[in-house]
Motif scaffolding. Structure first.
Motif, PDB file in Angstrom:
ATOM      1  N   SER A  25       1.072  -1.320   0.142  1.00  7.80           N
ATOM      2  CA  SER A  25      -0.017  -0.078  -0.025  1.00  7.80           C
ATOM      3  C   SER A  25       0.889   1.360   0.095  1.00  7.80           C
ATOM      4  O   SER A  25       0.369   2.124  -0.607  1.00  7.80           O
ATOM      5  CB  SER A  25      -0.881  -0.088   1.328  1.00  7.80           C
ATOM      6  OG  SER A  25      -2.012  -0.853   0.848  1.00  7.80           O
ATOM      7  N   GLU A  26       1.993   1.120   0.575  1.00  6.33           N
ATOM      8  CA  GLU A  26       2.824   2.266   0.694  1.00  6.33           C
ATOM      9  C   GLU A  26       3.267   2.761  -0.697  1.00  6.33           C
ATOM     10  O   GLU A  26       3.214   4.054  -1.198  1.00  6.33           O
ATOM     11  CB  GLU A  26       4.038   2.144   1.285  1.00  6.33           C
ATOM     12  CG  GLU A  26       5.089   3.258   1.605  1.00  6.33           C
ATOM     13  CD  GLU A  26       6.299   2.974   2.691  1.00  6.33           C
ATOM     14  OE1 GLU A  26       6.175   3.720   3.733  1.00  6.33           O
ATOM     15  OE2 GLU A  26       7.116   2.363   2.328  1.00  6.33           O
ATOM     16  N   THR A  27       3.768   1.798  -1.601  1.00  9.07           N
ATOM     17  CA  THR A  27       4.148   2.070  -3.024  1.00  9.07           C
ATOM     18  C   THR A  27       2.975   2.661  -3.809  1.00  9.07           C
ATOM     19  O   THR A  27       3.290   3.507  -4.613  1.00  9.07           O
ATOM     20  CB  THR A  27       4.852   0.688  -3.680  1.00  9.07           C
ATOM     21  OG1 THR A  27       3.963  -0.275  -3.441  1.00  9.07           O
ATOM     22  CG2 THR A  27       5.944   0.157  -2.952  1.00  9.07           C
ATOM     23  N   VAL A  28       2.038   1.905  -3.607  1.00  7.73           N
ATOM     24  CA  VAL A  28       0.807   2.394  -4.436  1.00  7.73           C
ATOM     25  C   VAL A  28       0.367   3.916  -4.150  1.00  7.73           C
ATOM     26  O   VAL A  28       0.144   4.845  -5.000  1.00  7.73           O
ATOM     27  CB  VAL A  28      -0.663   1.407  -4.204  1.00  7.73           C
ATOM     28  CG1 VAL A  28      -1.752   2.007  -4.867  1.00  7.73           C
ATOM     29  CG2 VAL A  28      -0.283   0.094  -4.731  1.00  7.73           C
ATOM     30  N   LEU A  29       0.191   4.286  -2.764  1.00  9.51           N
ATOM     31  CA  LEU A  29      -0.113   5.335  -2.289  1.00  9.51           C
ATOM     32  C   LEU A  29       1.041   6.672  -2.863  1.00  9.51           C
ATOM     33  O   LEU A  29       0.687   7.721  -3.045  1.00  9.51           O
ATOM     34  CB  LEU A  29      -0.365   5.575  -0.803  1.00  9.51           C
ATOM     35  CG  LEU A  29      -1.534   4.724  -0.372  1.00  9.51           C
ATOM     36  CD1 LEU A  29      -1.581   4.752   1.246  1.00  9.51           C
ATOM     37  CD2 LEU A  29      -2.888   5.328  -0.989  1.00  9.51           C
ATOM     38  N   ARG A  30       2.315   6.303  -2.739  1.00  5.46           N
ATOM     39  CA  ARG A  30       3.083   7.095  -3.172  1.00  5.46           C
ATOM     40  C   ARG A  30       3.054   7.367  -4.740  1.00  5.46           C
ATOM     41  O   ARG A  30       3.318   8.490  -5.107  1.00  5.46           O
ATOM     42  CB  ARG A  30       4.453   6.457  -2.950  1.00  5.46           C
ATOM     43  CG  ARG A  30       5.194   6.837  -1.521  1.00  5.46           C
ATOM     44  CD  ARG A  30       6.323   6.379  -1.418  1.00  5.46           C
ATOM     45  NE  ARG A  30       7.237   6.651  -0.090  1.00  5.46           N
ATOM     46  CZ  ARG A  30       7.973   6.067   0.529  1.00  5.46           C
ATOM     47  NH1 ARG A  30       8.492   4.882  -0.038  1.00  5.46           N
ATOM     48  NH2 ARG A  30       8.694   6.423   1.653  1.00  5.46           N
ATOM     49  N   ARG A  31       2.648   6.380  -5.185  1.00  4.91           N
ATOM     50  CA  ARG A  31       2.449   6.541  -6.959  1.00  4.91           C
ATOM     51  C   ARG A  31       1.069   7.402  -7.145  1.00  4.91           C
ATOM     52  O   ARG A  31       1.211   8.336  -7.820  1.00  4.91           O
ATOM     53  CB  ARG A  31       2.211   5.198  -7.674  1.00  4.91           C
ATOM     54  CG  ARG A  31       2.129   5.350  -9.005  1.00  4.91           C
ATOM     55  CD  ARG A  31       2.817   3.952  -9.539  1.00  4.91           C
ATOM     56  NE  ARG A  31       1.831   2.812  -9.247  1.00  4.91           N
ATOM     57  CZ  ARG A  31       2.050   1.955  -8.527  1.00  4.91           C
ATOM     58  NH1 ARG A  31       3.238   1.750  -7.883  1.00  4.91           N
ATOM     59  NH2 ARG A  31       1.214   1.034  -8.303  1.00  4.91           N
ATOM     60  N   TYR A  32       0.064   7.351  -6.150  1.00  3.26           N
ATOM     61  CA  TYR A  32      -1.089   8.025  -6.228  1.00  3.26           C
ATOM     62  C   TYR A  32      -1.116   9.613  -6.006  1.00  3.26           C
ATOM     63  O   TYR A  32      -1.393  10.541  -6.554  1.00  3.26           O
ATOM     64  CB  TYR A  32      -2.032   7.594  -5.445  1.00  3.26           C
ATOM     65  CG  TYR A  32      -2.894   6.313  -5.989  1.00  3.26           C
ATOM     66  CD1 TYR A  32      -2.396   5.489  -7.127  1.00  3.26           C
ATOM     67  CD2 TYR A  32      -4.011   5.815  -5.198  1.00  3.26           C
ATOM     68  CE1 TYR A  32      -3.196   4.447  -7.480  1.00  3.26           C
ATOM     69  CE2 TYR A  32      -4.345   4.542  -5.696  1.00  3.26           C
ATOM     70  CZ  TYR A  32      -4.243   4.099  -6.832  1.00  3.26           C
ATOM     71  OH  TYR A  32      -4.712   2.784  -7.330  1.00  3.26           O
ATOM     72  N   TYR A  33      -0.061   9.672  -4.895  1.00  2.00           N
ATOM     73  CA  TYR A  33      -0.261  11.143  -4.237  1.00  2.00           C
ATOM     74  C   TYR A  33       1.432  11.704  -4.137  1.00  2.00           C
ATOM     75  O   TYR A  33       1.293  12.877  -3.721  1.00  2.00           O
ATOM     76  CB  TYR A  33      -0.784  11.035  -2.693  1.00  2.00           C
ATOM     77  CG  TYR A  33      -1.993  10.949  -2.756  1.00  2.00           C
ATOM     78  CD1 TYR A  33      -3.196  11.934  -3.123  1.00  2.00           C
ATOM     79  CD2 TYR A  33      -2.756   9.462  -2.648  1.00  2.00           C
ATOM     80  CE1 TYR A  33      -4.619  11.511  -2.994  1.00  2.00           C
ATOM     81  CE2 TYR A  33      -4.207   9.478  -2.681  1.00  2.00           C
ATOM     82  CZ  TYR A  33      -4.892  10.489  -2.749  1.00  2.00           C
ATOM     83  OH  TYR A  33      -6.305  10.305  -2.729  1.00  2.00           O
ATOM     84  N   GLY A  34       2.346  11.137  -4.468  1.00  2.09           N
ATOM     85  CA  GLY A  34       3.789  11.448  -4.153  1.00  2.09           C
ATOM     86  C   GLY A  34       3.889  11.289  -2.666  1.00  2.09           C
ATOM     87  O   GLY A  34       3.310  10.702  -1.710  1.00  2.09           O
ATOM     88  N   ASP A  35       5.294  11.187  -2.350  1.00  2.74           N
ATOM     89  CA  ASP A  35       5.869  10.835  -0.942  1.00  2.74           C
ATOM     90  C   ASP A  35       5.511  11.965  -0.003  1.00  2.74           C
ATOM     91  O   ASP A  35       4.964  11.676   1.352  1.00  2.74           O
ATOM     92  CB  ASP A  35       7.234  10.894  -0.986  1.00  2.74           C
ATOM     93  CG  ASP A  35       7.796  10.285   0.246  1.00  2.74           C
ATOM     94  OD1 ASP A  35       7.525   9.153   0.653  1.00  2.74           O
ATOM     95  OD2 ASP A  35       8.402  11.053   1.011  1.00  2.74           O
TER      96      ASP A  35
END
Length: 456
Positions: free
Chosen positions: A136-146
């Motif tokens: 989920s961390e990799t997906v959310l970074r892709r969705y929103y940026g770090d």
């Protein structure tokens, strides 16, 4: 000799839908519910003349069959509704799903610049590079940026779910957390094409999208469940409340009976088929003879996050500035104002607030009702939302199987448990708990109908 009934375990949305589908085919059906009311997590909790709900439930669907069925059941009692959601963060209220204009205007300028650059970088990177292991961390970074991931999601997910996003399956982020509106345009176009050309009602790989008109009733979603139960009974179905399943008895590849407990008495009921909507790991654990060790191990590995609901009756017509709100620093993670849902309040000039505390059954707030009420009250006072003198009464209720926890690797364990049911000729499992899938009520209804259709 009369045919043994099909037994449906659990009278939530999935169980009610399955039971109604079966009885409409002329089959004898026994619907079993451990609680004293129908609806499951979509039902209502009566207390002192009020009806509290398990959070902000609304009805919506683009499935025309389900929509027409619910409209026929509800008539004029089905009311159009417009919901609003806000997140309190850094002293500001952000709309949810997050919108780019809202983020740009409310975050500090330096944070906004860093967030924008981070969003563009991770979005572009995601187009060409994918990590070896998704979570989920990799997906959310892709969705929103770090930057936005850390600001809005990382700590919140850890506190609510008791697990780091890095230890969360990517399915959680994909299914439950919407992307920025601009990124949703391709997905909406694809969904439109799927709706036009694909078969209706597909529930595998469900992704949370609030599509179609929104509806409610003067008693919330629980009234829809009550009408479903009334329709089931009117067509000859048997509903047993306050009745708990304790064993599922099998012979070869068939379920032949269920053992039920009610009022301290145990009864064995022969059945011609079974539809389960209870937690799938609990259902597998009830089977007699027990399945192999691999299945029992998989059942033990899956877990649910529990929820303590603190309901407050407040002497004010409306309290919250939105239908429901998310907070990061309080004992509760979400709070709903039922006045926004057109609930009929008595006496006039009051409303019901429902705060949700996610926890585990071993936690103090699960066990200690006064402590849970005081924790929520203190946070609302600090937030300046209410005054203590405005609280007329409080009521605590719980859900042990609130949310399926999508920890990394859960899919393999779930596949094993689904395989147990697939190995039975006359049994199906459906619903949020029954398929360990974090779905909305209309999807649970479709699951129940599909399970009924799957029984010969």
């Amino acid at each position: 000799m009369s045919r043994a009934p099909v037994v449906v375990l659990g009278a939530g949305c999935a169980g009610l839908s399955a039971a109604r589908r079966l009885v409409a085919r002329g089959l004898p059906v026994l619907l079993v519910e451990a609680a004293n009311r129908v609806g499951g997590l979509a039902g209502g909790i009566p207390f002192n003349g009020d009806v509290y709900e398990y959070g902000p439930h609304i009805f919506h669907t683009t499935d025309e069959r389900i929509m027409s069925d619910v409209k026929a059941l509800m008539g004029d009692d089905l009311l159009p509704y417009k919901r609003t959601i806000q997140i309190k963060f850094l002293g500001n209220y952000f709309q949810f799903p997050l919108s780019i204009p809202d983020v740009l205007t409310k975050l500090p300028l330096t944070t906004t610049v860093h967030a924008g650059l981070s969003f563009l970088f991770h979005f572009a990177k995601g187009l060409v590079v994918r990590p070896d292991t998704e979570n989920s961390e990799t997906v959310l970074r892709r969705y929103y940026g770090d930057v936005l991931y850390r600001l809005f999601f990382k700590d919140y997910i850890e506190r609510v779910w008791g697990i780091s996003p890095a230890g969360f399956s990517p399915a959680f982020a994909r299914e439950r957390i919407p992307r920025f509106d601009i990124l949703d345009l391709p997905a909406k176009a694809a969904a439109s094409l799927r709706k036009r050309f694909a078969s209706p009602g597909r529930v595998e790989g469900f992704v949370e999208k609030v599509e179609g008109d929104l509806w409610t009733t003067k008693k919330g979603f629980s009234l829809i469940c009550e009408r479903m139960a009334e329709d089931f009974a009117a067509k000859g179905g048997e509903l047993r409340l306050n009745t708990r399943a304790t064993r599922i008895l099998t012979e070869g590849r068939k379920v032949v009976a269920v053992e039920l407990e009610s009022g301290g008495k145990t009864e064995r009921v022969a059945c011609s088929g079974l539809i389960n909507t209870l937690a799938i790991n609990d259902a597998v654990g009830m089977m007699s003879p027990p399945p192999d060790r691999g299945a029992l191990g998989a059942a033990a590995a899956l877990r649910f996050r529990a929820i303590v609901f603190v309901g407050l009756k407040v002497r004010r017509p409306k309290v919250l500035r939105a239908s429901f709100m998310y907070f990061r620093e309080h004992s509760f993670n979400r709070i709903t104002d039922l006045a926004h849902f057109d609930f009929e309040m008595k006496p006039a000039g009051t409303t019901l607030l429902v705060a949700e505390i996610t926890c585990d059954p071993a936690d103090r707030l699960w066990k200690d009702e006064p402590a849970a009420v005081e924790a929520v009250t203190a946070d609302l006072l600090r937030e300046g939302i209410i005054e203590r003198s405005e609280i007329a009464s409080a009521h605590v209720f719980r859900a042990r199987h609130g949310y399926p926890v999508y920890s990394l690797g859960y899919e393999k364990n779930l596949e094993v448990l689904l395989g147990v049911f697939e190995g039975l000729e006359n049994a199906r499992t459906a619903g949020r708990q029954g398929r360990f899938q974090y779905v909305n009520t209309h999807v649970a209804m479709r699951m129940g109908a599909d399970a009924a259709d799957g029984l010969a």
